[in-house]
Design a protein around this motif. Structure first.
Motif, PDB file in Angstrom:
ATOM      1  N   GLU A   1       0.887   3.240 -17.885  1.00  0.00           N
ATOM      2  CA  GLU A   1       2.129   3.989 -17.685  1.00  0.00           C
ATOM      3  C   GLU A   1       1.870   5.391 -17.132  1.00  0.00           C
ATOM      4  OE1 GLU A   1       1.478   3.913 -22.254  1.00  0.00           O
ATOM      5  OE2 GLU A   1       0.805   2.847 -20.459  1.00  0.00           O
ATOM      6  N   HIS A   2       0.677   5.939 -17.382  1.00  0.00           N
ATOM      7  CA  HIS A   2       0.360   7.289 -16.910  1.00  0.00           C
ATOM      8  C   HIS A   2       0.020   7.319 -15.418  1.00  0.00           C
ATOM      9  CE1 HIS A   2      -3.428   5.338 -17.778  1.00  0.00           C
ATOM     10  NE2 HIS A   2      -4.080   6.275 -17.140  1.00  0.00           N
ATOM     11  N   ARG A   3      -0.047   6.149 -14.775  1.00  0.00           N
ATOM     12  CA  ARG A   3      -0.369   6.094 -13.340  1.00  0.00           C
ATOM     13  C   ARG A   3       0.755   5.442 -12.529  1.00  0.00           C
ATOM     14  NH1 ARG A   3      -4.594   9.054 -11.665  1.00  0.00           N
ATOM     15  NH2 ARG A   3      -5.510   7.468 -10.319  1.00  0.00           N
ATOM     16  N   MET A   4       1.947   5.354 -13.103  1.00  0.00           N
ATOM     17  CA  MET A   4       3.006   4.581 -12.469  1.00  0.00           C
ATOM     18  C   MET A   4       3.480   5.144 -11.131  1.00  0.00           C
ATOM     19  SD  MET A   4       6.424   5.346 -14.747  1.00  0.00           S
ATOM     20  CE  MET A   4       5.685   4.702 -16.247  1.00  0.00           C
ATOM     21  N   HIS A   5       3.266   6.444 -10.899  1.00  0.00           N
ATOM     22  CA  HIS A   5       3.741   7.042  -9.650  1.00  0.00           C
ATOM     23  C   HIS A   5       2.638   7.169  -8.597  1.00  0.00           C
ATOM     24  CE1 HIS A   5       7.580   7.708 -11.489  1.00  0.00           C
ATOM     25  NE2 HIS A   5       7.062   8.452 -12.448  1.00  0.00           N
TER      26      HIS A   5
ATOM     27  N   PRO B   1       0.791  -1.239   0.000  1.00  0.00           N
ATOM     28  CA  PRO B   1       0.000   0.000   0.000  1.00  0.00           C
ATOM     29  C   PRO B   1       0.817   1.279   0.000  1.00  0.00           C
ATOM     30  CG  PRO B   1      -0.108  -1.080   2.147  1.00  0.00           C
ATOM     31  CD  PRO B   1       0.558  -2.048   1.216  1.00  0.00           C
ATOM     32  N   ARG B   2       2.023   1.264   0.543  1.00  0.00           N
ATOM     33  CA  ARG B   2       2.820   2.486   0.637  1.00  0.00           C
ATOM     34  C   ARG B   2       3.743   2.706  -0.548  1.00  0.00           C
ATOM     35  NH1 ARG B   2       4.588   2.807   7.079  1.00  0.00           N
ATOM     36  NH2 ARG B   2       2.451   2.679   7.921  1.00  0.00           N
ATOM     37  N   GLU B   3       3.738   1.746  -1.478  1.00  0.00           N
ATOM     38  CA  GLU B   3       4.626   1.839  -2.638  1.00  0.00           C
ATOM     39  C   GLU B   3       3.839   2.271  -3.877  1.00  0.00           C
ATOM     40  OE1 GLU B   3       7.846   1.546  -2.461  1.00  0.00           O
ATOM     41  OE2 GLU B   3       7.833   0.938  -0.346  1.00  0.00           O
ATOM     42  N   THR B   4       4.509   2.920  -4.801  1.00  0.00           N
ATOM     43  CA  THR B   4       3.871   3.324  -6.048  1.00  0.00           C
ATOM     44  C   THR B   4       3.615   2.102  -6.925  1.00  0.00           C
ATOM     45  OG1 THR B   4       5.968   3.624  -7.206  1.00  0.00           O
ATOM     46  CG2 THR B   4       5.089   5.527  -5.981  1.00  0.00           C
ATOM     47  N   ALA B   5       2.824   2.313  -7.962  1.00  0.00           N
ATOM     48  CA  ALA B   5       2.595   1.233  -8.923  1.00  0.00           C
ATOM     49  C   ALA B   5       3.921   0.739  -9.494  1.00  0.00           C
ATOM     50  CB  ALA B   5       1.681   1.723 -10.038  1.00  0.00           C
ATOM     51  N   LEU B   6       4.809   1.661  -9.824  1.00  0.00           N
ATOM     52  CA  LEU B   6       6.099   1.293 -10.394  1.00  0.00           C
ATOM     53  C   LEU B   6       6.903   0.434  -9.432  1.00  0.00           C
ATOM     54  CD1 LEU B   6       7.868   1.740 -12.928  1.00  0.00           C
ATOM     55  CD2 LEU B   6       8.903   3.681 -11.729  1.00  0.00           C
ATOM     56  N   SER B   7       6.955   0.828  -8.167  1.00  0.00           N
ATOM     57  CA  SER B   7       7.714   0.068  -7.170  1.00  0.00           C
ATOM     58  C   SER B   7       7.111  -1.311  -6.942  1.00  0.00           C
ATOM     59  CB  SER B   7       7.776   0.840  -5.851  1.00  0.00           C
ATOM     60  OG  SER B   7       8.507   2.040  -6.003  1.00  0.00           O
TER      61      SER B   7
ATOM     62  N   ARG C   1      12.298  -2.144 -16.955  1.00  0.00           N
ATOM     63  CA  ARG C   1      11.433  -3.304 -17.189  1.00  0.00           C
ATOM     64  C   ARG C   1      10.044  -3.067 -16.601  1.00  0.00           C
ATOM     65  NH1 ARG C   1      14.616  -8.269 -17.470  1.00  0.00           N
ATOM     66  NH2 ARG C   1      12.719  -9.416 -16.936  1.00  0.00           N
ATOM     67  N   ALA C   2       9.997  -2.437 -15.419  1.00  0.00           N
ATOM     68  CA  ALA C   2       8.710  -2.179 -14.774  1.00  0.00           C
ATOM     69  C   ALA C   2       7.884  -1.181 -15.581  1.00  0.00           C
ATOM     70  CB  ALA C   2       8.923  -1.672 -13.350  1.00  0.00           C
ATOM     71  N   ARG C   3       8.531  -0.170 -16.109  1.00  0.00           N
ATOM     72  CA  ARG C   3       7.818   0.800 -16.945  1.00  0.00           C
ATOM     73  C   ARG C   3       7.259   0.134 -18.192  1.00  0.00           C
ATOM     74  NH1 ARG C   3      12.347   5.541 -16.162  1.00  0.00           N
ATOM     75  NH2 ARG C   3      11.346   6.616 -14.407  1.00  0.00           N
ATOM     76  N   ALA C   4       8.040  -0.751 -18.792  1.00  0.00           N
ATOM     77  CA  ALA C   4       7.578  -1.454 -19.991  1.00  0.00           C
ATOM     78  C   ALA C   4       6.393  -2.360 -19.664  1.00  0.00           C
ATOM     79  CB  ALA C   4       8.725  -2.274 -20.583  1.00  0.00           C
ATOM     80  N   ALA C   5       6.419  -3.001 -18.503  1.00  0.00           N
ATOM     81  CA  ALA C   5       5.313  -3.875 -18.102  1.00  0.00           C
ATOM     82  C   ALA C   5       4.043  -3.065 -17.855  1.00  0.00           C
ATOM     83  CB  ALA C   5       5.690  -4.661 -16.850  1.00  0.00           C
TER      84      ALA C   5
END
Length: 254
Positions: free
Chosen positions: A143-147, A107-113, A132-136
């Motif tokens: 990708e527009h919600r990764m943070h 819960p405390r980590e971003t989508a990317l993390s 690799r995480a951004r590509a996934a």
């Protein structure tokens, strides 16, 4: 000679006469009773059954979370049915991407993390795993919600993050447990369409579900009852029993 499934594809999964017996209160419970089937690379298969059918036990065996009492399970040419717990942990990390009904995001980590996490366990360098995480995330159109953190995302977006996390390590198969169970029908339909995209891209998908309308969307379905396979064939025929396609916007939580 390599074994093949009915479509002629080399088998990624080969299950031969697998049983699973539990001892509960002095009684013997036979959760799986001599199950045999194969799944080829690139197949999309639903495993369907009601509560007590053995589908959850079979999912745990396929996901290397449990081992058979007897029989053999080959995954990507590896006999995982005889492995130690440590060896199974390595196989889970390298071969299987898990997708859960409850997302299981930090819960405390971003989508990317969250998506990076399997690569952290592999010891991958930060720059490479971030790429690799951004590509996934791009593969699941997020990708527009990764943070954003999970509480800033909708249920469907959280499941997309979970799917990206399953994809990021490029596993041999994606194993999904009731992936639309916590979603409304419209959002569930979006997730099924994403699975269709992943299937067309060549991913091997195994979905475990009790929902006939979800299983009917898969090209193939295997039905379990009382620990035995009672049907194995085209998804909509096995799941619905009448050969009719499910209506649109019909897949999701109750």
């Amino acid at each position: 000679m390599s074994q093949v499934n009915g479509a002629g594809s080399p088998r990624l999964i080969d299950v031969q006469d697998v049983t699973r017996v539990f001892h509960v209160g002095g009684e013997e419970v036979r959760a799986l009773r001599g199950v045999s089937f194969g799944i080829g690379r690139g197949e999309w298969v639903a495993i369907i059954g009601q509560s007590g059918s053995g589908k959850s036990t079979l999912m745990n065996v396929l996901g290397c979370l449990d081992t058979p009492s007897s029989g053999r399970y080959m995954l990507n040419s590896k006999d995982v049915s005889r492995m130690t717990d440590d060896e199974l942990a390595v196989v889970r990390n390298e071969e299987i991407g898990f997708i859960f009904q409850t997302f299981q995001l930090l819960p405390r980590e971003t989508a990317l993390s969250n998506v990076e996490l399997p690569l952290v366990y592999r010891g991958m360098r930060a720059k490479e795993r971030r790429e690799r995480a951004r590509a996934a995330l791009a593969k699941v159109h997020l990708e527009h919600r990764m943070h954003h953190r999970p509480n800033e995302l909708s249920g469907g977006q959280r499941q997309r993050v979970a799917i990206a996390r399953a994809l990021v390590a490029e596993p041999s198969m994606l194993l999904a447990d009731e992936p639309t169970g916590n979603l409304d029908s419209a959002t569930g339909e979006e997730i099924v369409r994403l699975f269709e995209e992943l299937h067309r891209a060549g991913n091997t998908l195994v979905l475990v579900t009790h929902e006939p309308k979800l299983a009917a969307r898969c090209p193939r379905a295997i039905r379990l009852s009382d620990g035995e396979i009672v049907a194995d064939g085209p998804g909509r025929q096995v799941a619905l029993g009448d050969g009719h396609a499910p209506p649109a916007q019909a897949v999701g939580g109750a």
